[in-house]
Design an enzyme around this catalytic site. Structure first.
Site, PDB file in Angstrom:
ATOM      1  N   ARG A  73     -52.471  11.049  93.718  1.00 33.51           N
ATOM      2  CA  ARG A  73     -51.694  11.011  94.957  1.00 33.51           C
ATOM      3  C   ARG A  73     -50.643  12.125  95.004  1.00 33.51           C
ATOM      4  NH1 ARG A  73     -52.105   5.955  97.498  1.00 33.51           N
ATOM      5  NH2 ARG A  73     -50.065   6.159  98.461  1.00 33.51           N
ATOM      6  N   HIS A  94     -57.360  40.834 119.157  1.00 31.76           N
ATOM      7  CA  HIS A  94     -56.108  40.473 119.824  1.00 31.76           C
ATOM      8  C   HIS A  94     -54.938  40.455 118.846  1.00 31.76           C
ATOM      9  CE1 HIS A  94     -58.389  39.574 123.429  1.00 31.76           C
ATOM     10  NE2 HIS A  94     -59.249  38.961 122.638  1.00 31.76           N
ATOM     11  N   GLU A 105     -60.861  25.943 107.152  1.00 27.72           N
ATOM     12  CA  GLU A 105     -60.922  25.079 105.972  1.00 27.72           C
ATOM     13  C   GLU A 105     -61.052  25.925 104.699  1.00 27.72           C
ATOM     14  OE1 GLU A 105     -60.226  22.235 105.158  1.00 27.72           O
ATOM     15  OE2 GLU A 105     -61.427  21.649 103.427  1.00 27.72           O
ATOM     16  N   GLU A 152     -54.147  26.148  99.130  1.00 28.08           N
ATOM     17  CA  GLU A 152     -53.554  24.986  98.467  1.00 28.08           C
ATOM     18  C   GLU A 152     -53.821  24.917  96.980  1.00 28.08           C
ATOM     19  OE1 GLU A 152     -54.752  21.270 100.257  1.00 28.08           O
ATOM     20  OE2 GLU A 152     -56.806  21.917 100.472  1.00 28.08           O
ATOM     21  N   LYS A 178     -51.662  13.727  97.557  1.00 23.80           N
ATOM     22  CA  LYS A 178     -52.959  13.355  98.110  1.00 23.80           C
ATOM     23  C   LYS A 178     -52.795  12.589  99.410  1.00 23.80           C
ATOM     24  CE  LYS A 178     -57.412  12.850  98.106  1.00 23.80           C
ATOM     25  NZ  LYS A 178     -58.121  14.040  98.635  1.00 23.80           N
ATOM     26  N   LYS A 180     -58.302  25.724 101.652  1.00 19.16           N
ATOM     27  CA  LYS A 180     -58.634  25.418 100.255  1.00 19.16           C
ATOM     28  C   LYS A 180     -58.013  26.457  99.327  1.00 19.16           C
ATOM     29  CE  LYS A 180     -59.534  22.083 100.460  1.00 19.16           C
ATOM     30  NZ  LYS A 180     -59.684  21.254 101.587  1.00 19.16           N
ATOM     31  N   CYS A 233     -46.183   9.193  96.005  1.00 16.47           N
ATOM     32  CA  CYS A 233     -45.670   8.071  95.232  1.00 16.47           C
ATOM     33  C   CYS A 233     -46.759   7.039  94.933  1.00 16.47           C
ATOM     34  CB  CYS A 233     -44.518   7.359  95.927  1.00 16.47           C
ATOM     35  SG  CYS A 233     -43.057   8.365  96.127  1.00 16.47           S
ATOM     36  N   TRP A 246     -43.010  11.360  94.275  1.00 12.70           N
ATOM     37  CA  TRP A 246     -43.127  12.656  94.954  1.00 12.70           C
ATOM     38  C   TRP A 246     -41.818  12.827  95.703  1.00 12.70           C
ATOM     39  CZ3 TRP A 246     -43.357  14.854  99.877  1.00 12.70           C
ATOM     40  CH2 TRP A 246     -43.978  16.097  99.948  1.00 12.70           C
ATOM     41  N   ASN A 257     -41.818   3.538  97.558  1.00 11.98           N
ATOM     42  CA  ASN A 257     -42.591   4.610  98.190  1.00 11.98           C
ATOM     43  C   ASN A 257     -42.186   4.629  99.653  1.00 11.98           C
ATOM     44  OD1 ASN A 257     -44.500   6.361  99.224  1.00 11.98           O
ATOM     45  ND2 ASN A 257     -46.211   4.922  99.019  1.00 11.98           N
ATOM     46  N   GLY A 258     -41.850   5.812 100.173  1.00 16.52           N
ATOM     47  CA  GLY A 258     -41.505   5.914 101.588  1.00 16.52           C
ATOM     48  C   GLY A 258     -40.134   6.540 101.772  1.00 16.52           C
TER      49      GLY A 258
HETATM   50  C1  F6R Z   1     -56.357  19.365 102.254  1.00 22.31           C
HETATM   51  C2  F6R Z   1     -56.029  17.957 102.389  1.00 22.31           C
HETATM   52  C3  F6R Z   1     -55.055  17.572 103.447  1.00 22.31           C
HETATM   53  C4  F6R Z   1     -55.490  16.243 104.102  1.00 22.31           C
HETATM   54  C5  F6R Z   1     -54.405  15.768 105.075  1.00 22.31           C
HETATM   55  C6  F6R Z   1     -54.823  14.493 105.779  1.00 22.31           C
HETATM   56  O1  F6R Z   1     -57.273  19.584 101.241  1.00 22.31           O
HETATM   57  O2  F6R Z   1     -56.496  17.139 101.651  1.00 22.31           O
HETATM   58  O3  F6R Z   1     -54.896  18.585 104.406  1.00 22.31           O
HETATM   59  O4  F6R Z   1     -56.704  16.454 104.750  1.00 22.31           O
HETATM   60  O5  F6R Z   1     -53.214  15.547 104.379  1.00 22.31           O
HETATM   61  O6  F6R Z   1     -55.045  13.467 104.874  1.00 22.31           O
HETATM   62  P1  F6R Z   1     -55.877  12.190 105.282  1.00 22.31           P
HETATM   63  O7  F6R Z   1     -57.270  12.636 105.572  1.00 22.31           O
HETATM   64  O8  F6R Z   1     -55.789  11.281 104.106  1.00 22.31           O
HETATM   65  O9  F6R Z   1     -55.223  11.631 106.512  1.00 22.31           O
END
Ligand code: F6R
Length: 623
Positions: A33, A515, A492, A499, A618, A496, A2, A81, A107-108
């Site tokens: 976001r 295992h 990681e 997502e 985001k 990537k 949001c 969102w 937002n929330g």
């Molecule tokens: C993945 C990604 C998320 C954030 C997670 C934490 O690419 O961006 O996994 O890393 O939501 O977000 P922050 O760092 O803002 O607390």
């Protein structure tokens, strides 16, 4: 999650933009976001006028083109969102109340909305949407016309007393042109100060095109803006203050700069992100000078354990940190997902240092975990990329990463900057506690200083990775293996790909293969393997080389990231990408980059929007 924008201006002094221009521009900047619908409301000609639409901002713009809004200098705008109720036109914000005279955005999550809704329904109020926001709007409308006697700020003070959960609320009313009232609890809100105009935003991107003067708002505060004034109170109406700061991001650094996506631009920003995070944090003799930390060195020297709290990519940065900090400082480091930490009975005390890692500084799970740890008496330090955000503000200490604004939903440059910051913290603690000789610290800092140009070397060869990615656009599943610091890199790499390319991907500790996960391998299964440096621990390198052979023997297509000159891997790899030599502990700063490029290119080849992947936000500001 949001995005929120609010605006109050005067046409006489600010001739070149009206409320709608500010709102749409702000929402565009907040798109990163993550959202699934958008809407605006403006006050003009003695009425509130609202437009809202599911989907991208362009749908809202088309709606406004079809049904233009009157000129106005007061308004609120929102990207939603979905939480309560799916992403539809009806559930999009703003929500109207008081017979359409009042508009609200939120937002929330309002946790006790059901009880309030039942009460309002019993009073004859009807609802058009499934959202908790419409309930808050109806409550505000009811209080405005009853107990608050037509005073919008007073009505907001009364309304927030009734609400539980996390919220930033913004409201306008047709009887108050030129006024926007906002309240915040556990959700982000920043005030922007202009000349003859004032702004509100979920973060400074919401108004960065119009002013650099910003005010951080505290927890449980209400702010009322007009074109020339802003007044801040607590939820009981007592005067309160925010903290003014100057936004040092420029609007250009939030632009794509010629790259096809923000994500690719941010991958290429990484030499600067690491260099800027290192900048000014050590002297010529290699002594760390983290003056900004706000916890006394004596107190830090006495900590007995570190608990890293973070989510997603930031948690993988924490996992890398564990290897480095334990090796350099001999302090136990636990890494825990914030949402898991809070709901067990973690053992922390005043000798525990909680290190939260968050790009946004607003992740609700992490914020709640930090608050919980504080209540238990732990010291809290935040590693964060967003100045003025909630987590650093509520922590005892902060170490900012200087990656600049990260717009793409998938984190890239913030990850490398976070790892860099944790290395600085580890070296600082080693210096304070005398675990390393000053010369050793200086050598590690010198190795770190070479990382930005080594990342650039990797980026200069992005073409090799992109070609591989395009050739694999039809892959259904990709596995990633690593040991030691290579393990979080593998996780990681997999995250990537999941997502942004929506491909099944898993990261495994290479030692875990036998295992269970090795059963997944059959003919042609692509497997990335992150190989540690050949120098240092021999056994680590040779164990990973054996793992490559094991999966290859079962038909895997082996894609190997190894250090320059590592001839041992060549015979077992279908494809090898060599990164410049660097000590194993620092290798994540290099080995992650090809995996980011791979995911970005593969997702682009599939035609996906890499900056705004489906279902993701985001900044995850709800639990
Ligand atoms: C993945 C990604 C998320 C954030 C997670 C934490 O690419 O961006 O996994 O890393 O939501 O977000 P922050 O760092 O803002 O607390």
């Amino acid at each position: 999650m949001c995005g929120i924008v609010g605006y109050a201006g005067t046409s006489s002094r600010v001739a070149d933009h009206g409320a709608l221009d500010v709102l749409i521009e702000g929402l565009r900047r907040l798109e990163y976001r993550g959202y699934d619908s958008a809407g605006v409301a403006v006050v003009a000609d003695g009425a509130v006028h609202s437009r809202k639409k599911a989907g991208k901002l362009v749908n809202l713009e088309n709606e406004i083109a079809d049904a233009p809004l009157p000129e106005s200098m007061t308004g609120i705008g929102h990207t939603r969102w979905a939480t309560h109720g799916g992403p539809s036109d009806g559930n999009a914000h703003p929500h109207l109340a008081d017979g359409g005279k009042l508009a609200m955005i939120h937002n929330g999550i309002i946790e006790n909305f059901a009880g309030i809704k039942a009460e309002l329904l019993a009073d004859g109020v009807s609802f058009l949407s499934e959202t908790d926001t419409e309930v808050a709007a109806a409550l505000l409308g009811r209080l405005y016309s009853t107990e608050a006697n037509g005073d919008l700020t007073a009505a907001m003070q009364l309304a927030v007393q009734r609400l539980e959960g996390a919220f930033t609320l913004l409201a306008v009313h047709q009887d108050h042109p030129g006024v926007v009232v906002a309240a915040r609890r556990n959700s982000p809100l920043v005030l922007g100060l202009g000349e003859g105009e004032n702004f509100l935003g979920s973060d400074v991107s919401g108004f960065i095109d119009f002013t650099r003067r910003a005010v951080e708002l505290g927890q449980d505060q209400i702010v009322t803006i007009t074109p020339d004034t802003h007044s801040i109170t607590d939820f009981n109406g007592n005067p309160a203050e925010g903290k003014e700061f100057t936004v040092d991001w420029d609007a250009a650094s939030a632009e794509k700069g010629g790259f096809p996506s923000f994500m690719e631009k941010e991958i290429f920003d990484q030499p600067a992100a690491v260099a800027d995070t290192l900048l000014g944090r050590s002297d010529a003799d290699g002594r760390l000078t983290l003056d900004e930390l706000r916890i006394a060195p004596e107190e830090l020297a006495e900590i007995s354990k570190i608990v890293v709290l973070a989510c997603g990519t930031s948690a993988y940065a924490g996992s890398v940190a564990k290897y480095a900090i334990e090796s350099w400082c001999r302090i136990p480091v636990e890494v825990e997902l914030s949402h898991e930490f809070r709901y067990r009975e973690p053992i922390v005390d005043e000798k525990t240092l909680i290190v939260s890692i968050s790009q946004s500084g607003e992740t609700m799970d992490t914020l709640m975990a930090v608050r919980y740890a504080k209540e238990q008496g732990a010291k809290t330090m935040s590693i964060c990329n967003t100045n003025g955000s909630t987590i650093p503000r509520e922590s005892d200490a902060v170490l900012y990463t200087h990656a600049g604004p990260e717009i793409a939903v998938a984190s890239t440059k913030a990850f490398l900057a976070q790892i860099t910051a944790t290395y600085l913290l580890g070296l600082y603690l080693a210096q304070l506690r005398g675990n390393l000789f000053q010369g050793q610290i200086k050598d590690i800092l010198a190795d770190l200083g070479k990382i930005p140009s080594k990342i650039q070397d990797v980026l200069d060869r992005a073409g090799e990775i992109k070609e591989l990615a395009r050739s694999m656009a039809d892959a259904n599943s990709v596995l990633f293996l690593g040991r030691h610091v290579g393990y979080p890199v593998a996780m990681e790499g997999a995250l990537k790909l999941k997502e942004i390319a929506y491909i099944h991907a898993e990261g495994f500790a290479a030692g875990e293969l036998k295992h269970g996960p090795i059963a997944l391998i059959d003919d042609g299964q692509p497997v990335f393997v992150v190989v540690p440096s050949q120098r240092g621990r021999d056994s680590l390198h040779s164990k990973v080389v054996s793992n490559i052979q094991e999966v290859r023997a079962r038909g895997a297509k082996t894609l190997v990231i190894a250090e320059d000159g590592d001839n041992a891997v060549k015979d077992f790899a279908e494809w090898v990408f060599f990164v410049p030599e660097t000590p194993t502990l620092l290798m994540p700063l290099l080995a992650t980059v090809p995996l980011q490029i791979f995911a970005c290119e593969l997702a682009s080849a599939k035609g996906y929007d890499v900056d705004q992947p489906r279902n993701l936000a985001k900044s995850v500001t709800v639990e």
